[in-house]
Design an enzyme around this catalytic site. Structure first.
Site, PDB file in Angstrom:
ATOM      1  N   GLU A 209      -8.577 -47.523 -43.751  1.00  0.00           N
ATOM      2  CA  GLU A 209      -8.264 -48.183 -43.116  1.00  0.00           C
ATOM      3  C   GLU A 209      -7.996 -47.092 -42.475  1.00  0.00           C
ATOM      4  O   GLU A 209      -8.684 -46.407 -40.896  1.00  0.00           O
ATOM      5  CB  GLU A 209      -8.298 -49.004 -43.286  1.00  0.00           C
TER       6      GLU A 209
ATOM      7  N   TRP B 123     -16.995 -45.883 -41.220  1.00  0.00           N
ATOM      8  CA  TRP B 123     -16.625 -46.153 -42.494  1.00  0.00           C
ATOM      9  C   TRP B 123     -16.985 -45.140 -43.594  1.00  0.00           C
ATOM     10  O   TRP B 123     -16.345 -45.126 -45.166  1.00  0.00           O
ATOM     11  CB  TRP B 123     -16.407 -47.225 -42.396  1.00  0.00           C
TER      12      TRP B 123
ATOM     13  N   TYR C 113     -20.788 -51.013 -51.877  1.00  0.00           N
ATOM     14  CA  TYR C 113     -19.564 -51.624 -51.489  1.00  0.00           C
ATOM     15  C   TYR C 113     -19.905 -52.269 -50.665  1.00  0.00           C
ATOM     16  O   TYR C 113     -18.498 -53.510 -51.150  1.00  0.00           O
ATOM     17  CB  TYR C 113     -18.965 -49.884 -49.970  1.00  0.00           C
TER      18      TYR C 113
END
Length: 196
Positions: free
Chosen positions: A38, A46, A16
């Site tokens: 988000e 995350w 990512y």
């Protein structure tokens, strides 16, 4: 280990970082998807959300805002037992409200992407970080954008989360100057589209 990638050893997070994070994204639907994810990240790592991305795509019609905006409380109730997503009703409801806000922003401003990119005068801001220790996590732009989004019904997007989104979507380039994946050093524009 690349210190720019938060010293993680997780291959998903590294991929990512290398292929998505910080690469400018201008597609309204992709930006909506990222900001919705988000919002699920608030209070969680995350990496947790990255591992659940495909499940969220299945749960929310591949993040089609028109379909999401039509979801009912009954639909949300069903999602409370949907596998591999965060079973927080308010967070799930937030995505529905964000879809409605997205559609209203598109109606009023013509483009969700333009609405967001206006925050940085339509040009990525290079933070020119030399070391991870100097990275910041919030600023006035993120604070003002958080307020603007809230006025359209977006929630779970406080200033720190919005700042994180600005970095992820490439409005801010928070890669270290030495990072081999810094978009500012690329020979041609880097497209994060494959991730979306």
């Amino acid at each position: 280990m690349n210190p720019c990638a938060f010293n993680t050893k997780d291959p998903l997070y590294i991929k990512y970082h290398d292929e998505v994070w910080g690469r400018p994204c201008y597609d309204s639907l992709k930006l909506f998807k990222l900001i919705a994810l988000e919002s699920q990240h608030a209070g969680l790592s995350w990496l947790t959300i990255l591992k659940k991305k495909s499940a969220y795509e299945d749960a929310f019609y591949q993040f089609d805002p028109n379909r999401i905006a039509q979801m009912t409380q009954g639909d949300i109730s069903q999602l409370m037992s949907f596998p591999n997503i965060i079973h927080n009703r308010k967070k799930l409801e937030a995505i529905v409200n964000q879809a409605k806000g997205y559609l209203e922003i598109e109606r009023q401003h013509g483009s969700f992407s333009d609405f967001l990119w206006k925050t940085v005068d339509f040009e990525p801001i290079n933070m020119h970080y030399q070391t991870p220790e100097v990275r910041i996590t919030v600023d006035e732009r993120a604070t003002q954008l958080s307020k603007a989004l809230k006025s359209y019904g977006f929630s779970f997007l406080g200033p720190v989360t919005v700042f994180s989104f600005l970095e992820a979507a490439g409005l801010y380039n928070s890669h270290l100057e030495s990072c081999p994946h810094n978009p500012a050093h690329a020979d041609k524009p880097l497209d994060p589209a494959a991730w979306f």
